[in-house]
Every structure is written in C-alpha cells, then in structure tokens.
Design a protein around this motif. Sequence first.
Motif, PDB file in Angstrom:
ATOM      1  N   THR A 125       0.844  -1.198   0.000  1.00 47.77           N
ATOM      2  CA  THR A 125       0.000   0.000   0.000  1.00 47.77           C
ATOM      3  C   THR A 125       0.878   1.246   0.000  1.00 47.77           C
ATOM      4  OG1 THR A 125      -1.757  -1.127   1.214  1.00 47.77           O
ATOM      5  CG2 THR A 125      -1.772   1.274   1.247  1.00 47.77           C
ATOM      6  N   PRO A 126       0.845   2.060  -1.065  1.00 49.00           N
ATOM      7  CA  PRO A 126       1.732   3.227  -1.138  1.00 49.00           C
ATOM      8  C   PRO A 126       1.186   4.433  -0.382  1.00 49.00           C
ATOM      9  CG  PRO A 126       0.447   3.046  -3.158  1.00 49.00           C
ATOM     10  CD  PRO A 126       0.075   1.864  -2.309  1.00 49.00           C
ATOM     11  N   PHE A 127       2.095   5.211   0.184  1.00 46.50           N
ATOM     12  CA  PHE A 127       1.748   6.507   0.762  1.00 46.50           C
ATOM     13  C   PHE A 127       3.007   7.356   0.832  1.00 46.50           C
ATOM     14  CE2 PHE A 127       2.988   3.950   4.395  1.00 46.50           C
ATOM     15  CZ  PHE A 127       3.620   4.823   5.275  1.00 46.50           C
ATOM     16  N   PHE A 128       2.827   8.649   1.003  1.00 45.83           N
ATOM     17  CA  PHE A 128       3.962   9.571   1.063  1.00 45.83           C
ATOM     18  C   PHE A 128       4.015  10.242   2.424  1.00 45.83           C
ATOM     19  CE2 PHE A 128       3.214   9.335  -3.531  1.00 45.83           C
ATOM     20  CZ  PHE A 128       4.498   9.060  -3.975  1.00 45.83           C
ATOM     21  N   HIS A 129       5.226  10.357   2.939  1.00 45.20           N
ATOM     22  CA  HIS A 129       5.503  11.070   4.182  1.00 45.20           C
ATOM     23  C   HIS A 129       6.081  12.431   3.805  1.00 45.20           C
ATOM     24  CE1 HIS A 129       7.013  12.020   8.159  1.00 45.20           C
ATOM     25  NE2 HIS A 129       6.542  10.882   8.645  1.00 45.20           N
ATOM     26  N   LEU A 130       5.604  13.476   4.467  1.00 44.35           N
ATOM     27  CA  LEU A 130       6.015  14.826   4.099  1.00 44.35           C
ATOM     28  C   LEU A 130       7.524  14.997   4.113  1.00 44.35           C
ATOM     29  CD1 LEU A 130       5.178  17.700   3.361  1.00 44.35           C
ATOM     30  CD2 LEU A 130       5.032  18.213   5.811  1.00 44.35           C
ATOM     31  N   GLU A 131       8.201  14.418   5.084  1.00 45.98           N
ATOM     32  CA  GLU A 131       9.653  14.612   5.191  1.00 45.98           C
ATOM     33  C   GLU A 131      10.392  13.980   4.019  1.00 45.98           C
ATOM     34  OE1 GLU A 131      11.375  10.944   7.845  1.00 45.98           O
ATOM     35  OE2 GLU A 131      10.546  12.649   8.935  1.00 45.98           O
ATOM     36  N   VAL A 163      -2.438  19.174  10.767  1.00 44.13           N
ATOM     37  CA  VAL A 163      -2.073  18.447  11.976  1.00 44.13           C
ATOM     38  C   VAL A 163      -0.549  18.391  12.039  1.00 44.13           C
ATOM     39  CG1 VAL A 163      -2.231  16.263  13.223  1.00 44.13           C
ATOM     40  CG2 VAL A 163      -4.153  17.032  11.821  1.00 44.13           C
ATOM     41  N   GLU A 164       0.032  19.023  13.038  1.00 45.00           N
ATOM     42  CA  GLU A 164       1.492  19.046  13.148  1.00 45.00           C
ATOM     43  C   GLU A 164       1.991  18.184  14.299  1.00 45.00           C
ATOM     44  OE1 GLU A 164       3.133  22.921  12.974  1.00 45.00           O
ATOM     45  OE2 GLU A 164       1.833  23.574  11.353  1.00 45.00           O
ATOM     46  N   TYR A 165       1.067  17.700  15.109  1.00 40.97           N
ATOM     47  CA  TYR A 165       1.474  16.884  16.250  1.00 40.97           C
ATOM     48  C   TYR A 165       1.837  15.479  15.813  1.00 40.97           C
ATOM     49  CZ  TYR A 165       1.057  14.242  20.587  1.00 40.97           C
ATOM     50  OH  TYR A 165       1.288  13.400  21.639  1.00 40.97           O
ATOM     51  N   LYS A 166       1.108  14.933  14.841  1.00 35.07           N
ATOM     52  CA  LYS A 166       1.427  13.621  14.312  1.00 35.07           C
ATOM     53  C   LYS A 166       0.893  13.518  12.892  1.00 35.07           C
ATOM     54  CE  LYS A 166      -2.562  11.389  16.575  1.00 35.07           C
ATOM     55  NZ  LYS A 166      -2.943  10.298  17.505  1.00 35.07           N
ATOM     56  N   ASN A 167       1.389  12.562  12.155  1.00 31.32           N
ATOM     57  CA  ASN A 167       0.935  12.331  10.789  1.00 31.32           C
ATOM     58  C   ASN A 167      -0.269  11.394  10.799  1.00 31.32           C
ATOM     59  OD1 ASN A 167       2.983  13.665   8.937  1.00 31.32           O
ATOM     60  ND2 ASN A 167       4.322  12.488  10.280  1.00 31.32           N
ATOM     61  N   LEU A 168      -1.248  11.711   9.959  1.00 26.70           N
ATOM     62  CA  LEU A 168      -2.437  10.880   9.830  1.00 26.70           C
ATOM     63  C   LEU A 168      -2.672  10.571   8.357  1.00 26.70           C
ATOM     64  CD1 LEU A 168      -4.990  12.601  12.269  1.00 26.70           C
ATOM     65  CD2 LEU A 168      -3.852  10.412  12.608  1.00 26.70           C
ATOM     66  N   TRP A 169      -2.968   9.310   8.078  1.00 24.62           N
ATOM     67  CA  TRP A 169      -3.332   8.882   6.734  1.00 24.62           C
ATOM     68  C   TRP A 169      -4.634   8.078   6.789  1.00 24.62           C
ATOM     69  CZ3 TRP A 169       1.598   8.430   8.704  1.00 24.62           C
ATOM     70  CH2 TRP A 169       2.631   9.107   8.041  1.00 24.62           C
ATOM     71  N   ALA A 170      -5.343   8.058   5.691  1.00 20.14           N
ATOM     72  CA  ALA A 170      -6.550   7.233   5.603  1.00 20.14           C
ATOM     73  C   ALA A 170      -6.660   6.668   4.202  1.00 20.14           C
ATOM     74  CB  ALA A 170      -7.802   8.042   5.950  1.00 20.14           C
ATOM     75  N   GLY A 171      -7.237   5.494   4.101  1.00 16.23           N
ATOM     76  CA  GLY A 171      -7.434   4.843   2.803  1.00 16.23           C
ATOM     77  C   GLY A 171      -8.217   3.563   3.001  1.00 16.23           C
ATOM     78  N   PHE A 172      -8.326   2.802   1.918  1.00 16.32           N
ATOM     79  CA  PHE A 172      -9.126   1.581   1.949  1.00 16.32           C
ATOM     80  C   PHE A 172      -8.247   0.367   1.642  1.00 16.32           C
ATOM     81  CE2 PHE A 172     -12.108   4.960   1.143  1.00 16.32           C
ATOM     82  CZ  PHE A 172     -13.212   4.610   1.908  1.00 16.32           C
ATOM     83  N   ALA A 173      -8.132  -0.521   2.626  1.00 15.72           N
ATOM     84  CA  ALA A 173      -7.520  -1.824   2.399  1.00 15.72           C
ATOM     85  C   ALA A 173      -8.616  -2.777   1.927  1.00 15.72           C
ATOM     86  CB  ALA A 173      -6.861  -2.320   3.674  1.00 15.72           C
ATOM     87  N   LYS A 174      -8.282  -4.069   1.807  1.00 13.98           N
ATOM     88  CA  LYS A 174      -9.315  -5.047   1.451  1.00 13.98           C
ATOM     89  C   LYS A 174      -9.220  -6.241   2.391  1.00 13.98           C
ATOM     90  CE  LYS A 174      -6.432  -6.639  -2.421  1.00 13.98           C
ATOM     91  NZ  LYS A 174      -6.335  -6.726  -3.887  1.00 13.98           N
ATOM     92  N   LEU A 175     -10.376  -6.730   2.783  1.00 16.43           N
ATOM     93  CA  LEU A 175     -10.489  -7.850   3.698  1.00 16.43           C
ATOM     94  C   LEU A 175     -10.742  -9.126   2.913  1.00 16.43           C
ATOM     95  CD1 LEU A 175     -10.706  -8.684   6.747  1.00 16.43           C
ATOM     96  CD2 LEU A 175     -13.176  -8.361   6.505  1.00 16.43           C
TER      97      LEU A 175
END
Length: 681
Positions: free
Chosen positions: A436-442, A524-536
């Motif tokens: 599952t791909p995602f990007f971190h700001l840093e 949100v600068e306190y922590k990173n948050l991501w959301a998406g859809f996996a599959k079961l």
Amino acid sequence: MDDSNKKKFDDNIETTSTTFDIIDPQNTTNTTSSTLKNKRFRKLLFLSTIILLALLLITTTGKGKYNSTSAYLDKLFKFNSKNYYIKNVKTKYALSTTPYTPKDVSHYALTPEAYSREKFHKYHMKGYITDLQEGPIDNVFFGLNVDSDYNLIDKYCKQYEYSDKIEYSFPNDVNKKNDDDDFLEARRDIIEHWPKYQKYFVDEAKEVSMSELDIVQQKWFKFGTSAVWLSDEQCYLSVTRYMYAPEGNLKRVKISLGRLQLFDKNWNEIKGRRLYYKDLLMSTDDGFANIFKESDNKIESIVEQSLKEIDAELGIKECTQQESAPIEYDNCIDEMNKLRLISQKRKEDFLNKYSVKFPTFMDIELGSDSGLYLGSEDPRIVLKQQPVKEPYIIFNMVQKDGNRYIHGYYPLRKFDKQVTFTIGGRSPNRMEKNWTPFFHLEDETKSNTMYKGFIRFVYSYRPLQILKCSLLDGDCQLVYDGNLLLNVDDNNVEHYEKNDFNKLDNMRGGSQLINLNSILPIKVEYKNLWAGFAKLHLKDCGCGERYYRPVLIVMSEHNGIYNEEMIVPVVDFDMDVLGWDRKTTKCGGYNVLNPNSITSWEIQQDGEDILQLLISEADFISRRIILKNVLKYIMSAYSRHLIREDYQIDGTSKQLLQQSLYCIIREGKSKCKSYGESHKD
C-alpha cells in the motif's frame, strides 16, 4: 483551570461523548431560551470558555503549531458549512463558530454543482478504535471463541465501537466493462506503435483465420481501473490492467499491460491529448525547458510556434496563386499534400520527444520474456506532490529469476521511468503483491529532479510493517515493525496466544493512503495521519469460497511509531456485488468487491468533504462511487477524545490491539454471513 472548576465544567458540558448537528442560527430559539433560564450555568460556561481560550492561546502563541491532537481539534472544529452554529445535542447549548470556505474550487475534481446532481444515500459506518482512550477491558475476552461466542464478544465490543453515518452515491458515468471498441483500439495501438510488445499479443498461426473482433472478444480482458485527478492539467489520469490470454482462459494470461487514459471532469475520455514530460520541464540543461522557463507564454504557444517552423522549413503554403491555372493548381495541391504527410510525421516525432499522447500503454521494460503472466499486473496510481505534482504508478511484475517484484513507474517522465523495489537484508520472496503506497512529508520536501526522494509502503497490515523505499534505486528499508509488540509484557499475557494480535492476517493492500494534511484546512502538526481503503479477505465465512470487501483504515505516525488507530472492517455501501459468474449477485465461488484508488478528496465550499473512490467487482467491472463526510467521520473520533493522544509500544497498547481485533474479526465474519444468507447460490 483547577480540578474543581474542571469537574464542574465537564459535568455541565460533557463534551467527550457527544454528537454534533449543524443548525441554522435562526432556529436556535428553544436552545438559547432553555440556556438563559439557568443563570449559574451561563456564568460557568462563560468562565470556562475564557479559561479554555487562554490555555489555547498559550499553547499556540509564537509557534503556530498544536502540541496535541486535542488542541488541534479545538481549532479545527470551528469550521463548518456556513455561518452556522454547532449544537451539542446532549447538553443543549450552541457555540458560535468561524466558517471555513475554500477560496477557489475551480481546480477541484468535483464542484458543488456537479455532486449536487447526485442522489446520495445514508450509510452506517461501524468502526473500531484500536487505541482506545479508556484503556483495555480487564479479562473480558479470555477464553472466548471469535467464531462462536458472538453475543458476549458483541457486548464487550461496544466499548471499542465507533459508529456514525456518511453518504454515498453511484454515478452512471464510469462503468468500464469489457468493451469491444476499446479492445480493438488497444490491439491496433499495440500492432502499430509497440513493436517490443507485439509478439506477445499476436498468435499468428492460430489467429490467421479469425476476425479482429473475434480475437478481442475471445482473448482480450481488462479490470482494476485506478485513477487520480491532475488539478494542473484538469483531467483524470487512469491506468487499467489489459490482459491477453491466447487460449481465452484468464488462468493462463500471457501478458498484462497498463493502459493509460485521460478523462475530463464528467468522465468522458479525452483522446489525442498530450501531457508534457515533467522531468523536461523541471530540468535546467534542456533547451526546450529553458525556452519555457524564460518565456511568459504558456507551453502550448511555444509548441505551436515550433510546429509552424516545421511547416515553413518544408515550404508548405497555400496554392491560391495557382487557382487561375488548373494544372499548376492541381500539381501544387498534390505537392503540398505530400509535404503535409512529411510534416505530420516530423511533428509527431517532435512532440513525442517532449510529451505523451493519450490513450497509450505504459512504456515499461519487461522483467521476463518467456512463459506466462508477463508484464505489469495490478497497477495502482498515486499522486506525488514534490518537486512537482505528478502521477506515480505501482505494479508487480515477474523478473527473470522467477520472482514477482513490486515496481514503480513515472508515466509523465522521459528518463529513469522505472524502478524495481527490493528490501535490503532480505532474500526476495517468490511473490510480492499488495503493497500500500503513501507519502511522508519529510520524504518529499528533500526531493528534486535528480534526487527523487522516497515512497513508503504498508508492507503488511498484520503485523503492521512499514517500508521506506528510494525512488532513485528502489532500495527499501523496514522502518517500523509491529512485531515489536511480541516482546512487550503485559499483566495478562498468559491469557493470550503469543501472536494473538496478529490474527487479522487477511487484510491486504487496496487503495493508496492519503495524507489528511493534504485535505484539512488546518494542518495536523502533532502527528501524521493517513486514511485509505484496504481489502479484507475471508475464507469460507458464509458467502462462497472467498469474500473480499473494502476496509477503511486510519493510520498515524509519531516519532517513527506507526499505528492503525481506527478500522472499519467492512465498507460495502449496501451493494449487491456482482458474483463470480459475472451475471448474478449470488455468493458462489469468489465474491469480490475491491477498492482500487482514491481519485480525489476535497473539502467543498459548502463545507462537505467529498471523496471519489474507484472500486471493482468480480475482477471484471470498475465503478466510481462518491462518498460524503468520510473526513468528518474520521476526525469526529478525535474530537470526541476516543483515541489516545500518544501510541506507545507497551502492554496497554498490546492489550488494546488484541481486544479490538477480536471485535474487528467478529464484525467481518458477521457481515459475510449476513450477506451470504441474503445472496445464496
């Protein structure tokens, strides 16, 4: 605020377990009048509000940051759709708010006018908090069987449960079935423009007596469309897996390739349009890019001038001067037509140096050239933000060693398009899929034309494992391993199996994960948050042999520690899913509803957050669904203080995860069984 005042305030307000409705200020008579009757309540409310505002000012002054999720949310939830109030239903008070309105939505994928035409339906979302603020429940799950003790588990799962409503709509525009005309166009494209692929898509000995239509109807297949909205180009870029099976059997596919297509805002395909290579426009040593950088004109005007110069060099002109002499005029017309053919070829060659013409195929280097299952499988497209906004495609492919690897591909770059991802310190697995791909700001802020930065992957959801991979050479390192919890002691460890918290091993990659800071009006600068859809993936749970459904995931990261803070185990939008027979919605064989990609997610001018999701049924048909208020659903869990501020690798976290996974497994199996009973084979 001292403890006594805080207790009085909490007793009167009770903010930690409330729900919110948006109401018009003109309809607040009953609410305000009931509040005015209690003078003491008004004084307490006024005093408490002043103290809270002072604390908030102290927290944020000078830094412009929020040092906790609660402080952030106190600010965030002062926006809504209009100049309305937020009413606390339980305690009947109204709080004035400052509205949030995007200044410009012209670059959005969906405008309010577009989605207002859709018919939305309510959908009940039942999720589970895996890092519950109240902590684990002592001993309640010990000895319970997730497959049989439904009632007891359901009772205790109420503490972990988080439910609310979203809305959904199914537009009628994207319904990408296996289409004969589309396949004919794709086949001709391969034969005319892709000599390196042609031999894999043509079986001359067996197809010599077949019509072209018979060939595509019997041997060509496609599914799994993934897309993203390109705001600068004002179009969607999609990638779909096209397959050629010489025997007409999907279990013996010769080759798969990603087909790239463009669509406008209304999901009409745009044919013949070109998009320019991003790396050429970013470079400093390319002549074409330098002209563009030094010019105030748009790139289209520069290209147009260059194409005119090609005509001028060939001496192409109008034949008006010869109109009085028929023979000379005919000769002139014939000569100009020949030159225009030459010109057209030169123009295409010129444009191909700097741009891609759509539709087309992914221009990849095949990992192997013999056997079956060649080429790019399961392509998924994501949007990279730095150094410019551009699409990036993830796919898996067999290499010459017989192993299947994850690959990355830049569809809008001319050089260094493709990379193979390998995990440092590990021997390659036979099959790598579902990252599952995602990007971190840093990772993105340090990237440029030459140094491309990194991409991250959820390698596994159970245990949660995160990879950080170089986009330059494909080297990946494991930067977080949820197996660390195995070594954590807790007071009740003897009651659990050692690997109990990894029981949900049937959750796989689906869509990409979206960084919520790219959507939220206040970051949100306190922590990173991501959301998406996996599959079961569930086996023999009551609906055929296999049951696949989307799962909403909310993932956080703070100081290098990752956690899935909330999981909605089945998100099926009340659909009757196309069965494996591709004709009915019965449960025989596999029953597959997969999330492919989030194409866009935007907060609109009316305050609604609108998410577009592409899904596929039965590995056969792709559909678009529009979701409303998924972001609100997610952030409300934080505003109600249901989730702990800090996730730690400790005994409490271990127990919380162990217990919540019982609930998640139970809910998934319950949904499967219920669906199977109403869709019997």
